[in-house]
Motif scaffolding. Structure first.
Motif, PDB file in Angstrom:
ATOM      1  N   GLN A   1     -32.317 -20.925  61.519  1.00  0.00           N
ATOM      2  CA  GLN A   1     -30.915 -20.992  62.412  1.00  0.00           C
ATOM      3  C   GLN A   1     -29.551 -21.029  61.457  1.00  0.00           C
ATOM      4  OE1 GLN A   1     -31.118 -21.421  65.459  1.00  0.00           O
ATOM      5  NE2 GLN A   1     -33.130 -21.083  65.348  1.00  0.00           N
ATOM      6  N   VAL A   2     -29.651 -21.208  60.199  1.00  0.00           N
ATOM      7  CA  VAL A   2     -28.404 -21.321  59.331  1.00  0.00           C
ATOM      8  C   VAL A   2     -28.184 -19.767  59.364  1.00  0.00           C
ATOM      9  CG1 VAL A   2     -27.798 -21.877  57.240  1.00  0.00           C
ATOM     10  CG2 VAL A   2     -29.236 -23.545  58.269  1.00  0.00           C
TER      11      VAL A   2
ATOM     12  N   ILE B   1     -27.550 -27.904  63.663  1.00  0.00           N
ATOM     13  CA  ILE B   1     -28.752 -27.124  63.078  1.00  0.00           C
ATOM     14  C   ILE B   1     -29.952 -27.967  63.343  1.00  0.00           C
ATOM     15  CG2 ILE B   1     -29.637 -26.151  61.155  1.00  0.00           C
ATOM     16  CD1 ILE B   1     -27.178 -24.544  62.026  1.00  0.00           C
TER      17      ILE B   1
ATOM     18  N   VAL C   1     -31.970 -31.335  57.145  1.00  0.00           N
ATOM     19  CA  VAL C   1     -31.040 -30.130  56.797  1.00  0.00           C
ATOM     20  C   VAL C   1     -30.469 -29.770  55.633  1.00  0.00           C
ATOM     21  CG1 VAL C   1     -29.256 -28.540  57.825  1.00  0.00           C
ATOM     22  CG2 VAL C   1     -30.888 -29.688  59.417  1.00  0.00           C
TER      23      VAL C   1
ATOM     24  N   VAL D   1     -22.673 -24.751  56.581  1.00  0.00           N
ATOM     25  CA  VAL D   1     -23.111 -26.006  57.027  1.00  0.00           C
ATOM     26  C   VAL D   1     -22.451 -26.992  56.522  1.00  0.00           C
ATOM     27  CG1 VAL D   1     -25.055 -27.514  57.772  1.00  0.00           C
ATOM     28  CG2 VAL D   1     -25.481 -25.089  57.352  1.00  0.00           C
TER      29      VAL D   1
END
Length: 118
Positions: A21-22, A36, A49, A65
Motif C-alpha cells: 500500500q505504501v 495505510i 505500520v 507516511v
DNA sequence: TTTATGGCTGTCA
DNA sequence: ATGACAGCCATAA
C-alpha cells in the motif's frame, strides 16, 4: 488436516501488504499511518505500520507516511535524524510544510480511487 | 508464557 | 491550540 497456526508464513504477509500500500502512494503525496493500516486490512494497526516501515525494503517510499496530525513523527533514539531526512525528501517531491512543520492533509493527502488494490 | 516497547490515534481537560 | 491518557496490536526479549 491437523494444521495448527503456529508459524504461518501467511502471517508475515501483513508487512508485505503494508509495504504494498505504501508503494501505491504517488510521489508528492502523503498518507497517514492509520490510512495505510486500513488499506492494508489491518484496522487500528497504525503502530504496526510504523514498525513495518522501520524494517521496509529500499523500494518502499516510507517518507510518504506521516501521522494523523499531518506531521512527521519523531523517531526514538535509534532512528533520530530520520525525521529530518523524511521532511527533506518530501520537500524535494514538492510537498509543502507550514511554519509549524505540518502538512495540510486536506491538500496533500493521497486519496486512492479504490479502497485497496490487489 | 509474560513483559516491554514502539515512526499511532482519538478523546478529554 | 497544546498536553495528558488510555486503547491498540504485532514484534522482540
Amino acid at each position: 488436516m491437523g494444521e495448527g497456526p503456529h508459524t504461518e508464513p501467511a502471517d508475515s504477509g501483513r508487512w508485505q501488504r503494508i509495504w504494498a500500500q505504501v508503494r501505491r502512494i504517488p510521489e508528492g503525496r502523503v498518507a497517514t499511518y492509520g490510512q495505510i493500516a486500513e488499506l492494508a486490512g489491518v484496522p487500528r494497526g497504525a503502530r504496526q505500520v510504523g514498525y513495518a516501515l522501520h524494517r521496509a525494503p529500499p523500494d518502499v517510499p516510507w517518507q510518504r507516511v506521516i501521522n494523523a496530525r499531518g506531521e512527521v513523527s519523531q523517531r526514538s533514539a535509534d532512528g533520530a535524524g530520520a525525521d529530518q531526512l523524511q521532511r527533506q525528501l518530501l520537500e524535494e517531491e514538492g510537498v509543502e510544510f507550514d511554519l509549524a512543520g505540518r502538512v495540510d492533509l486536506a491538500v496533500w493527502r493521497w486519496r486512492p480511487r479504490r479502497p485497496a488494490a490487489r
